[in-house]
Design a protein around this motif. Sequence first.
Motif, PDB file in Angstrom:
ATOM      1  N   ARG A 191      -2.871  -1.388  -6.385  1.00 38.73           N
ATOM      2  CA  ARG A 191      -1.910  -0.450  -6.744  1.00 38.73           C
ATOM      3  C   ARG A 191      -1.674  -0.442  -8.248  1.00 38.73           C
ATOM      4  O   ARG A 191      -1.828  -1.379  -8.879  1.00 38.73           O
ATOM      5  CB  ARG A 191      -0.426  -0.158  -5.743  1.00 38.73           C
ATOM      6  N   GLN A 192      -1.154   0.761  -8.702  1.00 40.88           N
ATOM      7  CA  GLN A 192      -0.940   0.833  -9.921  1.00 40.88           C
ATOM      8  C   GLN A 192       0.423   1.758 -10.108  1.00 40.88           C
ATOM      9  O   GLN A 192       0.246   2.807  -9.939  1.00 40.88           O
ATOM     10  CB  GLN A 192      -1.931   1.422 -10.874  1.00 40.88           C
TER      11      GLN A 192
ATOM     12  N   ASP B 195       7.562  -0.203  -4.306  1.00 34.13           N
ATOM     13  CA  ASP B 195       6.206   0.267  -4.026  1.00 34.13           C
ATOM     14  C   ASP B 195       5.579   1.392  -4.278  1.00 34.13           C
ATOM     15  O   ASP B 195       4.592   1.598  -4.170  1.00 34.13           O
ATOM     16  CB  ASP B 195       6.265   0.106  -2.239  1.00 34.13           C
TER      17      ASP B 195
ATOM     18  N   TYR C 174      -2.379   3.871  -4.974  1.00 35.96           N
ATOM     19  CA  TYR C 174      -2.861   3.159  -4.153  1.00 35.96           C
ATOM     20  C   TYR C 174      -4.459   3.234  -4.022  1.00 35.96           C
ATOM     21  O   TYR C 174      -4.824   4.434  -3.812  1.00 35.96           O
ATOM     22  CB  TYR C 174      -2.310   3.217  -2.759  1.00 35.96           C
ATOM     23  N   TYR C 175      -5.142   2.190  -4.325  1.00 29.31           N
ATOM     24  CA  TYR C 175      -6.623   2.520  -4.170  1.00 29.31           C
ATOM     25  C   TYR C 175      -7.187   1.367  -3.242  1.00 29.31           C
ATOM     26  O   TYR C 175      -6.858   0.249  -3.069  1.00 29.31           O
ATOM     27  CB  TYR C 175      -7.282   2.063  -5.925  1.00 29.31           C
TER      28      TYR C 175
ATOM     29  N   GLN D 121      -1.045   8.630  -3.920  1.00 29.49           N
ATOM     30  CA  GLN D 121       0.054   8.403  -4.621  1.00 29.49           C
ATOM     31  C   GLN D 121       0.880   8.352  -3.399  1.00 29.49           C
ATOM     32  O   GLN D 121       1.109   8.898  -2.449  1.00 29.49           O
ATOM     33  CB  GLN D 121       0.351   9.493  -5.384  1.00 29.49           C
TER      34      GLN D 121
ATOM     35  N   VAL E 146      -2.972  -5.982  -3.706  1.00 27.75           N
ATOM     36  CA  VAL E 146      -1.723  -5.819  -2.907  1.00 27.75           C
ATOM     37  C   VAL E 146      -2.410  -6.653  -1.443  1.00 27.75           C
ATOM     38  O   VAL E 146      -1.616  -7.664  -1.061  1.00 27.75           O
ATOM     39  CB  VAL E 146      -1.614  -4.536  -2.307  1.00 27.75           C
TER      40      VAL E 146
ATOM     41  N   GLY F 174      -1.076   9.060   1.690  1.00 28.45           N
ATOM     42  CA  GLY F 174       0.081   8.729   0.692  1.00 28.45           C
ATOM     43  C   GLY F 174       0.964   9.884   0.802  1.00 28.45           C
ATOM     44  O   GLY F 174       0.780  11.007   1.489  1.00 28.45           O
TER      45      GLY F 174
ATOM     46  N   TRP G 223      -6.954  -3.480  -0.922  1.00 30.56           N
ATOM     47  CA  TRP G 223      -6.180  -2.403  -1.555  1.00 30.56           C
ATOM     48  C   TRP G 223      -5.357  -2.965  -2.855  1.00 30.56           C
ATOM     49  O   TRP G 223      -5.003  -4.215  -2.953  1.00 30.56           O
ATOM     50  CB  TRP G 223      -4.799  -2.152  -0.406  1.00 30.56           C
TER      51      TRP G 223
ATOM     52  N   GLY H 112      -7.777   7.274  -5.317  1.00 27.02           N
ATOM     53  CA  GLY H 112      -6.216   6.926  -4.961  1.00 27.02           C
ATOM     54  C   GLY H 112      -5.646   7.691  -4.366  1.00 27.02           C
ATOM     55  O   GLY H 112      -5.905   9.094  -4.148  1.00 27.02           O
TER      56      GLY H 112
ATOM     57  N   ALA I  77       3.577   3.717  -6.314  1.00 25.91           N
ATOM     58  CA  ALA I  77       2.456   3.458  -7.163  1.00 25.91           C
ATOM     59  C   ALA I  77       1.356   4.259  -6.647  1.00 25.91           C
ATOM     60  O   ALA I  77       1.342   4.925  -5.592  1.00 25.91           O
ATOM     61  CB  ALA I  77       1.999   2.059  -7.006  1.00 25.91           C
TER      62      ALA I  77
END
Length: 120
Positions: free
Chosen positions: A38-39, A90, A94-95, A115, A48, A9, A36, A113, A92
């Motif tokens: 995201r938050q 976009d 991401y996990y 970022q 996603v 990220g 994947w 996660g 967020a």
Amino acid sequence: QVHLVESGGGLVQPGGSLRLSCAASGFAFSSYEMKWVRQAPGEGLEWVSSISNTGVRTTHTDSAKGRFTISRDNAKNMLFLQMNGLKSEDTAMYYCVRGNPYKSRDYSIRGQGTQVTVSS
């Protein structure tokens, strides 16, 4: 013990690209669908992309279609998300998520996660 570690990220300008990676350990990686999610700040988890255990089948949310590509390397226990044409929406955390074969929207097994911030 399941361990998922995301990386890749960062801060990118609109229209830019990033490649997220997820290193998996502690389970039979090649046996599981991976995802994947995201938050965004103040929001819930949003799915996603998903990829089948063999990597043959992939699916993306509508907003990601044509811009994001999910892939995996089962020999290295790695999951990837190539993101092109990034937009501010976009932005967020991401996990990487291990899929639950009995419950498609179970995102409980995920990493810490990485970022992603899209801003000029």
